[in-house]
Motif scaffolding. Structure first.
Motif, PDB file in Angstrom:
ATOM      1  N   ASN A  90      -8.842  36.708  23.246  1.00 51.66           N
ATOM      2  CA  ASN A  90      -9.725  36.389  24.372  1.00 51.66           C
ATOM      3  C   ASN A  90      -9.850  34.882  24.603  1.00 51.66           C
ATOM      4  OD1 ASN A  90     -10.349  39.185  24.769  1.00 51.66           O
ATOM      5  ND2 ASN A  90     -11.832  39.052  23.081  1.00 51.66           N
ATOM      6  N   ILE A  91      -8.723  34.192  24.530  1.00 46.87           N
ATOM      7  CA  ILE A  91      -8.691  32.756  24.806  1.00 46.87           C
ATOM      8  C   ILE A  91      -8.599  32.557  26.322  1.00 46.87           C
ATOM      9  CG2 ILE A  91      -7.403  30.616  24.487  1.00 46.87           C
ATOM     10  CD1 ILE A  91      -8.870  31.615  21.992  1.00 46.87           C
ATOM     11  N   ASP A  92      -9.502  31.739  26.850  1.00 48.68           N
ATOM     12  CA  ASP A  92      -9.538  31.505  28.299  1.00 48.68           C
ATOM     13  C   ASP A  92      -8.682  30.317  28.726  1.00 48.68           C
ATOM     14  OD1 ASP A  92     -11.662  33.521  28.926  1.00 48.68           O
ATOM     15  OD2 ASP A  92     -12.847  32.214  27.625  1.00 48.68           O
ATOM     16  N   VAL A  93      -8.665  29.257  27.893  1.00 46.14           N
ATOM     17  CA  VAL A  93      -8.036  28.004  28.304  1.00 46.14           C
ATOM     18  C   VAL A  93      -7.258  27.416  27.133  1.00 46.14           C
ATOM     19  CG1 VAL A  93      -8.423  25.682  29.224  1.00 46.14           C
ATOM     20  CG2 VAL A  93      -9.960  27.554  29.874  1.00 46.14           C
ATOM     21  N   VAL A  94      -6.097  26.853  27.444  1.00 46.18           N
ATOM     22  CA  VAL A  94      -5.319  26.082  26.481  1.00 46.18           C
ATOM     23  C   VAL A  94      -5.170  24.661  27.019  1.00 46.18           C
ATOM     24  CG1 VAL A  94      -3.079  25.786  25.368  1.00 46.18           C
ATOM     25  CG2 VAL A  94      -4.078  28.065  25.572  1.00 46.18           C
ATOM     26  N   ILE A  95      -5.685  23.700  26.280  1.00 39.49           N
ATOM     27  CA  ILE A  95      -5.547  22.286  26.634  1.00 39.49           C
ATOM     28  C   ILE A  95      -4.429  21.702  25.771  1.00 39.49           C
ATOM     29  CG2 ILE A  95      -6.681  20.039  26.774  1.00 39.49           C
ATOM     30  CD1 ILE A  95      -7.924  21.998  28.657  1.00 39.49           C
ATOM     31  N   ILE A  96      -3.424  21.139  26.401  1.00 37.74           N
ATOM     32  CA  ILE A  96      -2.241  20.655  25.687  1.00 37.74           C
ATOM     33  C   ILE A  96      -2.299  19.126  25.614  1.00 37.74           C
ATOM     34  CG2 ILE A  96       0.284  20.629  25.630  1.00 37.74           C
ATOM     35  CD1 ILE A  96       0.171  23.173  27.384  1.00 37.74           C
ATOM     36  N   GLY A  97      -2.503  18.612  24.405  1.00 33.67           N
ATOM     37  CA  GLY A  97      -2.559  17.163  24.204  1.00 33.67           C
ATOM     38  C   GLY A  97      -1.422  16.689  23.336  1.00 33.67           C
ATOM     39  N   THR A  98      -0.206  16.889  23.811  1.00 32.27           N
ATOM     40  CA  THR A  98       0.990  16.617  23.008  1.00 32.27           C
ATOM     41  C   THR A  98       1.769  15.395  23.474  1.00 32.27           C
ATOM     42  OG1 THR A  98       2.103  18.283  24.376  1.00 32.27           O
ATOM     43  CG2 THR A  98       1.298  18.986  22.226  1.00 32.27           C
ATOM     44  N   GLY A  99       1.117  14.518  24.204  1.00 35.88           N
ATOM     45  CA  GLY A  99       1.757  13.258  24.546  1.00 35.88           C
ATOM     46  C   GLY A  99       2.610  13.294  25.800  1.00 35.88           C
ATOM     47  N   TYR A 100       3.510  12.325  25.882  1.00 34.76           N
ATOM     48  CA  TYR A 100       4.259  12.088  27.118  1.00 34.76           C
ATOM     49  C   TYR A 100       5.733  11.839  26.844  1.00 34.76           C
ATOM     50  CZ  TYR A 100      -0.206  11.435  29.509  1.00 34.76           C
ATOM     51  OH  TYR A 100      -1.456  11.633  30.036  1.00 34.76           O
ATOM     52  N   GLU A 101       6.506  12.085  27.868  1.00 39.82           N
ATOM     53  CA  GLU A 101       7.885  11.620  27.929  1.00 39.82           C
ATOM     54  C   GLU A 101       7.919  10.434  28.890  1.00 39.82           C
ATOM     55  OE1 GLU A 101      10.820  15.317  27.549  1.00 39.82           O
ATOM     56  OE2 GLU A 101       9.380  15.579  29.177  1.00 39.82           O
ATOM     57  N   PHE A 102       8.663   9.422  28.546  1.00 35.14           N
ATOM     58  CA  PHE A 102       8.725   8.275  29.444  1.00 35.14           C
ATOM     59  C   PHE A 102      10.156   8.051  29.936  1.00 35.14           C
ATOM     60  CE2 PHE A 102       9.518   6.494  25.249  1.00 35.14           C
ATOM     61  CZ  PHE A 102      10.541   5.592  25.453  1.00 35.14           C
ATOM     62  N   GLY A 103      10.269   7.402  31.063  1.00 34.15           N
ATOM     63  CA  GLY A 103      11.575   7.118  31.637  1.00 34.15           C
ATOM     64  C   GLY A 103      11.465   6.099  32.758  1.00 34.15           C
ATOM     65  N   TYR A 104      12.611   5.691  33.258  1.00 36.76           N
ATOM     66  CA  TYR A 104      12.667   4.690  34.321  1.00 36.76           C
ATOM     67  C   TYR A 104      13.636   5.166  35.402  1.00 36.76           C
ATOM     68  CZ  TYR A 104      10.481   2.041  30.629  1.00 36.76           C
ATOM     69  OH  TYR A 104       9.629   1.649  29.622  1.00 36.76           O
ATOM     70  N   PRO A 105      13.200   6.120  36.217  1.00 32.97           N
ATOM     71  CA  PRO A 105      14.105   6.710  37.208  1.00 32.97           C
ATOM     72  C   PRO A 105      14.564   5.720  38.269  1.00 32.97           C
ATOM     73  CG  PRO A 105      11.840   7.434  37.575  1.00 32.97           C
ATOM     74  CD  PRO A 105      11.856   6.717  36.274  1.00 32.97           C
ATOM     75  N   PHE A 106      13.864   4.615  38.434  1.00 27.70           N
ATOM     76  CA  PHE A 106      14.233   3.621  39.439  1.00 27.70           C
ATOM     77  C   PHE A 106      15.288   2.648  38.922  1.00 27.70           C
ATOM     78  CE2 PHE A 106      10.411   2.425  37.156  1.00 27.70           C
ATOM     79  CZ  PHE A 106      10.732   1.160  36.656  1.00 27.70           C
ATOM     80  N   LEU A 107      15.636   2.743  37.649  1.00 28.42           N
ATOM     81  CA  LEU A 107      16.648   1.866  37.061  1.00 28.42           C
ATOM     82  C   LEU A 107      17.899   2.650  36.702  1.00 28.42           C
ATOM     83  CD1 LEU A 107      14.475  -0.298  34.625  1.00 28.42           C
ATOM     84  CD2 LEU A 107      15.714  -1.151  36.634  1.00 28.42           C
ATOM     85  N   PRO A 108      19.086   2.080  36.861  1.00 28.92           N
ATOM     86  CA  PRO A 108      20.309   2.757  36.424  1.00 28.92           C
ATOM     87  C   PRO A 108      20.313   2.927  34.908  1.00 28.92           C
ATOM     88  CG  PRO A 108      20.800   0.897  37.888  1.00 28.92           C
ATOM     89  CD  PRO A 108      19.358   0.775  37.505  1.00 28.92           C
ATOM     90  N   GLU A 109      20.950   3.986  34.422  1.00 30.56           N
ATOM     91  CA  GLU A 109      21.034   4.203  32.984  1.00 30.56           C
ATOM     92  C   GLU A 109      21.805   3.088  32.287  1.00 30.56           C
ATOM     93  OE1 GLU A 109      22.482   7.982  31.834  1.00 30.56           O
ATOM     94  OE2 GLU A 109      20.633   9.041  32.387  1.00 30.56           O
ATOM     95  N   SER A 110      22.635   2.392  33.018  1.00 33.18           N
ATOM     96  CA  SER A 110      23.375   1.280  32.416  1.00 33.18           C
ATOM     97  C   SER A 110      22.454   0.119  32.057  1.00 33.18           C
ATOM     98  CB  SER A 110      24.467   0.790  33.374  1.00 33.18           C
ATOM     99  OG  SER A 110      23.891   0.361  34.613  1.00 33.18           O
ATOM    100  N   VAL A 111      21.269   0.100  32.632  1.00 36.62           N
ATOM    101  CA  VAL A 111      20.289  -0.962  32.338  1.00 36.62           C
ATOM    102  C   VAL A 111      19.362  -0.523  31.214  1.00 36.62           C
ATOM    103  CG1 VAL A 111      18.396  -2.353  33.268  1.00 36.62           C
ATOM    104  CG2 VAL A 111      20.398  -1.842  34.688  1.00 36.62           C
ATOM    105  N   ILE A 112      18.699   0.609  31.388  1.00 33.03           N
ATOM    106  CA  ILE A 112      17.847   1.180  30.348  1.00 33.03           C
ATOM    107  C   ILE A 112      18.127   2.682  30.280  1.00 33.03           C
ATOM    108  CG2 ILE A 112      15.503   1.679  29.589  1.00 33.03           C
ATOM    109  CD1 ILE A 112      14.547  -0.828  30.858  1.00 33.03           C
ATOM    110  N   LYS A 113      18.564   3.117  29.133  1.00 34.99           N
ATOM    111  CA  LYS A 113      18.870   4.535  28.940  1.00 34.99           C
ATOM    112  C   LYS A 113      17.875   5.129  27.954  1.00 34.99           C
ATOM    113  CE  LYS A 113      22.627   7.768  27.931  1.00 34.99           C
ATOM    114  NZ  LYS A 113      24.062   7.903  27.561  1.00 34.99           N
ATOM    115  N   VAL A 114      17.175   6.147  28.393  1.00 37.26           N
ATOM    116  CA  VAL A 114      16.201   6.836  27.545  1.00 37.26           C
ATOM    117  C   VAL A 114      16.806   8.146  27.092  1.00 37.26           C
ATOM    118  CG1 VAL A 114      13.890   7.801  27.381  1.00 37.26           C
ATOM    119  CG2 VAL A 114      14.289   5.780  28.807  1.00 37.26           C
ATOM    120  N   GLU A 115      16.909   8.333  25.779  1.00 37.81           N
ATOM    121  CA  GLU A 115      17.459   9.558  25.214  1.00 37.81           C
ATOM    122  C   GLU A 115      16.462  10.134  24.220  1.00 37.81           C
ATOM    123  OE1 GLU A 115      22.218   9.367  25.073  1.00 37.81           O
ATOM    124  OE2 GLU A 115      21.270   7.951  23.705  1.00 37.81           O
ATOM    125  N   LYS A 116      16.022  11.369  24.482  1.00 37.65           N
ATOM    126  CA  LYS A 116      15.072  12.053  23.616  1.00 37.65           C
ATOM    127  C   LYS A 116      13.849  11.179  23.340  1.00 37.65           C
ATOM    128  CE  LYS A 116      18.625  14.863  21.361  1.00 37.65           C
ATOM    129  NZ  LYS A 116      19.270  15.254  20.074  1.00 37.65           N
TER     130      LYS A 116
END
Length: 486
Positions: free
Chosen positions: A318-344
């Motif tokens: 009988n759980i009504d709500v699950v609050i997920i506080g597991t952080g964030y993924e970050f990235g730079y979609p406005f930059l080419p991967e050749s400049v900054i590449k984010v992996e995992k």
């Protein structure tokens, strides 16, 4: 004049503008919203700019005002030692007004693309596409350098728990959580025992019928106030403490933390040492556990339509709500991967600031760290350094050895932490080396680096050769508790 584009008008973006002005550069800041503040600009409407991070309505800072202040603008002495987010926002407004930063900000403008100009190899310039958030119009401009200050609380990370898609209750990441009133009399599971998860669990425990806080490995809990009622960071963040062997530092801090609350007795004892991962700063969690409104649970094994099974075999229905506080993924979609590449969720930056493979060091990432303490002084140091690199008065090594933020073997402090964590030792070492250079020939000044109780001493000393203006009376820059000297 060197023209510098700055992405974002949060705390890091504001100090980037200030540092550019100090070095005689021409800053142009692009802010997606209609106001400054970034994460500290509270927005109750989660549908407007849902991709932008925002504090809870009740959020209070985890570091004291003395530690979080910029070096040349101490927080007003009448502000609380641990400021509510309204006062943090007000402080940033005062900072912007004091140094005339607002006129350099173009509001309701976002950067959708940043690419190397055709002559980048010789000039290091950037072609930047700017979008007007009101009209939708786009334009291109060319800049000599680029500060990326857009933060890393944008894309919520949601683990793929078995059966989570079948769960029929409400699922909500802490990114979208603002107030607790809509969760009255609900049975709530909070996943994650970071600062956001802990704050949400404590706040909801006053409204919900029951809160379960699920954690994979526990955490060390720090209280904001330490011995004699002194803010914990002022009392315990001393350089000489970090000269001891790591095992001794861990033993000391674990002993101190267990004096406040027996972590094993309260089900919080983590699998890691005190200084091996980012702690939780929370004054109320032990009390909520003691009165039963928060129950600590292990990691989740699976979801059902109406309940949750945990790895210890227990099941809550009988759980009504699950609050997920597991952080964030970050990235730079406005930059080419050749400049900054984010992996995992990992990225390589020289000294946590410069992409190591650029032909010209004309791009700086500011604030991509999770410091043990306030980010403002660290962002200021990064901006001060990068602005001098952009100006040409400071050079980077020709063959730069990349600082691997994601490397767990680089430093024992970083084992098990988020991929953009930085230790207090790195910040302490950086500022200490600067002060050491400044204080050669002055034994008294050097000794103060290790013993002085003025929390602003190091930042004021290290900023001396770079900052044009110093503000605040002696009373303001000395450590104070509600206007009383420490």
């Amino acid at each position: 004049m060197v023209r510098v584009a700055i992405l974002g008008a949060g705390a890091s973006g504001l100090t980037a503008i200030k540092c550019c002005l100090d070095e005689g550069l021409e800053p142009v800041c692009f802010e997606k919203t209609d106001d400054i503040g970034g994460l500290w600009l509270y927005r109750g409407d989660t549908n407007k700019f849902p991709e932008l991070g925002c504090v809870f309505k009740s959020t209070v800072i985890n570091t004291s005002k003395e530690i979080m202040s910029f070096s040349d603008f101490p927080c007003p002495k009448e502000f609380a030692n641990f400021m509510h987010n309204r006062q943090v926002y007000q402080y940033l407004k005062l900072y912007a007004d004091k140094f005339g930063l607002m006129k350099h900000i173009q509001f309701n403008n976002s950067v959708t693309s940043a690419k190397k100009a055709a002559d980048f190899d010789s000039t290091g310039r950037w072609d930047i596409e700017i979008k007007d958030e009101v009209t939708g119009d786009k334009k291109m401009e060319t800049f000599d350098a680029l500060f990326v200050c857009n933060g890393h609380h944008a894309k919520p990370y949601i683990p793929d728990f078995p059966g989570i898609d079948d769960f029929q209750g409400t699922k909500l990441h802490t990114h979208y959580y603002r107030t607790p009133d809509s969760f009255k009399d609900k049975r709530v599971v909070v996943i994650g025992i970071g600062n956001s998860g802990g704050d949400a669990a404590v706040e909801l425990s006053r409204w919900a019928s029951q809160v379960y806080l699920s954690t994979r490995r526990g955490t060390w809990v720090i209280h904001r106030i330490s011995d004699f009622g002194i803010p914990v960071d002022i009392l315990n963040v001393k350089r000489f403490l970090f000269l001891a062997p790591l095992w001794l530092q861990n033993a000391f801090f674990e002993f101190k933390l267990n004096l406040n609350v027996n972590h094993k007795l309260y089900g919080l004892l983590p699998k890691h040492k005190a200084l091996s991962a980012h702690p939780m700063v929370n004054d109320d969690l032990p009390n909520r556990i003691a009165n039963g409104t928060v129950i600590i649970k292990p990691n989740i094994k699976r979801f059902t339509k109406n309940g949750v099974e945990f790895e210890d075999g227990t099941f809550e229905d009988n759980i009504d709500v699950v609050i997920i506080g597991t952080g964030y993924e970050f990235g730079y979609p406005f930059l080419p991967e050749s400049v900054i590449k984010v992996e995992k969720n990992k990225v390589d930056l020289y000294k946590y600031v410069f992409p190591p493979d650029l032909e010209k060091p004309t791009l700086a990432v500011v604030g991509l760290v999770q410091p043990w303490g306030a980010i403002n002084p660290l962002s200021e140091l990064q901006c001060r350094w990068a602005a001098r690199v952009f100006k040409g008065v400071t050079e980077l090594p020709q063959r730069r050895k990349c600082t691997k933020i994601s490397s767990r073997n680089e430093n024992p402090w970083l084992r098990g932490t988020s991929p953009h964590s930085v230790t207090p030792f790195k910040l302490i070492l950086w500022s200490t080396v600067t002060i050491w250079r400044l204080s050669l020939g002055s034994n008294r000044t050097f000794r103060k680096c290790f013993s002085d109780r003025d929390p602003c001493f190091s930042s004021r000393a290290s900023s001396a050769p770079f900052s044009r203006t110093s503000t605040g009376s002696k009373d303001q820059v000395n450590g104070r508790v509600q206007g009383r000297p420490l």
